[in-house]
Scaffold this motif. Structure first.
Motif, PDB file in Angstrom:
ATOM      1  N   ASP A 213     -40.393 121.459 -58.510  1.00 33.03           N
ATOM      2  CA  ASP A 213     -40.646 122.260 -57.305  1.00 33.03           C
ATOM      3  C   ASP A 213     -39.402 123.028 -56.862  1.00 33.03           C
ATOM      4  O   ASP A 213     -39.331 123.503 -55.731  1.00 33.03           O
ATOM      5  CB  ASP A 213     -41.088 121.351 -56.145  1.00 33.03           C
ATOM      6  CG  ASP A 213     -42.568 121.001 -56.217  1.00 33.03           C
ATOM      7  OD1 ASP A 213     -43.255 121.456 -57.148  1.00 33.03           O
ATOM      8  OD2 ASP A 213     -43.024 120.258 -55.325  1.00 33.03           O
TER       9      ASP A 213
ATOM     10  N   HIS B   9     -42.238 113.156 -54.595  1.00 31.59           N
ATOM     11  CA  HIS B   9     -43.095 113.628 -53.500  1.00 31.59           C
ATOM     12  C   HIS B   9     -44.547 113.198 -53.716  1.00 31.59           C
ATOM     13  O   HIS B   9     -44.994 113.025 -54.855  1.00 31.59           O
ATOM     14  CB  HIS B   9     -43.029 115.163 -53.388  1.00 31.59           C
ATOM     15  CG  HIS B   9     -41.878 115.640 -52.558  1.00 31.59           C
ATOM     16  ND1 HIS B   9     -41.398 116.920 -52.628  1.00 31.59           N
ATOM     17  CD2 HIS B   9     -41.109 115.001 -51.631  1.00 31.59           C
ATOM     18  CE1 HIS B   9     -40.391 117.060 -51.782  1.00 31.59           C
ATOM     19  NE2 HIS B   9     -40.191 115.911 -51.174  1.00 31.59           N
TER      20      HIS B   9
ATOM     21  N   HIS C  34     -40.190 114.493 -59.441  1.00 35.73           N
ATOM     22  CA  HIS C  34     -39.616 114.004 -58.174  1.00 35.73           C
ATOM     23  C   HIS C  34     -40.680 113.203 -57.436  1.00 35.73           C
ATOM     24  O   HIS C  34     -41.865 113.360 -57.684  1.00 35.73           O
ATOM     25  CB  HIS C  34     -39.060 115.148 -57.329  1.00 35.73           C
ATOM     26  CG  HIS C  34     -40.068 116.156 -56.849  1.00 35.73           C
ATOM     27  ND1 HIS C  34     -40.824 116.944 -57.702  1.00 35.73           N
ATOM     28  CD2 HIS C  34     -40.455 116.511 -55.594  1.00 35.73           C
ATOM     29  CE1 HIS C  34     -41.604 117.738 -56.994  1.00 35.73           C
ATOM     30  NE2 HIS C  34     -41.412 117.498 -55.707  1.00 35.73           N
TER      31      HIS C  34
ATOM     32  N   HIS D  53     -34.797 120.597 -52.985  1.00 33.99           N
ATOM     33  CA  HIS D  53     -36.172 120.461 -52.476  1.00 33.99           C
ATOM     34  C   HIS D  53     -36.456 118.976 -52.244  1.00 33.99           C
ATOM     35  O   HIS D  53     -37.097 118.594 -51.261  1.00 33.99           O
ATOM     36  CB  HIS D  53     -37.143 121.068 -53.481  1.00 33.99           C
ATOM     37  CG  HIS D  53     -38.559 120.659 -53.274  1.00 33.99           C
ATOM     38  ND1 HIS D  53     -39.320 121.139 -52.233  1.00 33.99           N
ATOM     39  CD2 HIS D  53     -39.343 119.797 -53.950  1.00 33.99           C
ATOM     40  CE1 HIS D  53     -40.530 120.582 -52.291  1.00 33.99           C
ATOM     41  NE2 HIS D  53     -40.565 119.763 -53.322  1.00 33.99           N
TER      42      HIS D  53
HETATM   43 ZN   LIG Z   1     -42.221 118.545 -53.956  1.00 32.19          ZN
END
Ligand SMILES: [Zn+2]
Length: 298
Positions: free
Chosen positions: A176, A60, A58, A157
């Motif tokens: 996550d 992030h 992802h 998330h």
């Molecule tokens: Zn994350």
């Protein structure tokens, strides 16, 4: 399922994993120098040398940092979640929007720009130079370390967010989604508690034997972990709704007085509660209003 796990320091909040599966890196650490310098060293002349491609769980900041900052990684073929490409190619803009959003939500806290400077450093990133060769969606197959894994879309998330399932060994690379703390983890602009619950249920139905998360070591009790995470959502929702039944409130005060948190975690937990409240607002159970003195629940 064979893999190697390497931990890299991130600013403020502990460590993040980078996994090596055969010639593939799963995620590339945090953008900040404390992580990326170590990742660069590991790629140039260490245990990550010789990797030939990158896979993202992802977008992030603690998972795509090496891709944004280490040239040798940016130029490798990247397999990324569908829906992440615009974000990766406009990362400076995403970080700016993330900082603005957190500043807005933490109005009245006295949170300083320097906190965001440390966790969301804005400078020039690889952005368009990242070599995206494939966008992955639910049900796709990826070859990792000579094994075939199924891509499992698991938003919540973050959206997008992918997990990778190796059915023969019961291994789920879970990103996550299932945090070792058992709690929903906030990340700016991309979270959704309702989707998180759906993704946890979906992963439970896959009945994995081991979860390989991106923070902390593998978990060999997936069922218990997922049940705990679902129970925490239920408990948190109950507390918020019970409190709301007594009248309108300020989220910061709920965190301090009801949850008993009055240390450095207040800001982060307030942001987490904001995600819960947006979820409850969508269900028609409250109204959330962000004002100059904090987040109001009505
Ligand atoms: Zn994350």
């Amino acid at each position: 399922m064979q893999y190697e796990r390497f931990e890299f320091q991130q600013p403020e909040w502990g460590e993040v994993n980078v996994l090596r599966v055969g010639d593939t890196l799963v995620d590339t650490g945090h953008v900040a120098p404390v992580s990326r310098d170590a990742v660069r060293e590991a790629v140039e002349d260490g245990p990550l040398a010789g990797v030939e491609r990158v896979l993202h769980t992802h977008p992030h900041i603690d998972h795509v940092g090496g891709s944004q900052t280490v040239d040798a990684l940016a130029e490798l073929p990247h397999l990324v979640p569908a829906g992440a490409v615009d974000l990766l190619y406009g990362y400076t803009d995403y970080l700016r929007r993330a900082r603005e959003e957190m500043t807005r939500l933490l109005a009245g806290f006295g949170a300083t720009d320097s906190q965001w400077d440390r966790y969301f450093p804005i400078e020039s990133y690889a952005e368009e130079r990242i070599e995206v060769t494939r966008e992955l969606t639910d049900g796709d197959t990826v070859e990792l370390g000579g094994e075939s894994l199924t891509v499992v879309s698991t938003p919540g998330h973050a959206d997008p967010h992918l997990a990778f399932h190796h059915e023969p060994s019961g291994t789920l690379f879970s990103g996550d989604l299932v945090d070792p703390s058992g709690r929903f983890q906030y990340g700016p602009l991309l979270g959704d508690v309702g989707a998180y619950v759906e993704s946890l249920r979906r992963v439970r139905a896959l009945d994995p034997d081991v979860l390989v998360p991106m923070h902390g070591p593998a978990m060999d009790d997936p069922d218990a972990r997922i049940e705990r995470a679902l129970a925490d959502v239920e408990r948190t929702v109950d507390r918020l709704l019970t409190h709301r039944a007594d009248g309108p409130f300020l989220v910061r005060e709920f965190v301090v007085e009801e949850l008993g948190i009055d240390d450095f975690r207040v800001g982060y937990v307030t942001l987490t509660m904001y995600e819960y409240l947006r979820y409850l607002e969508r269900r028609g159970e409250c109204t959330v209003r962000v004002a100059d003195d904090g987040i109001h629940v009505e």
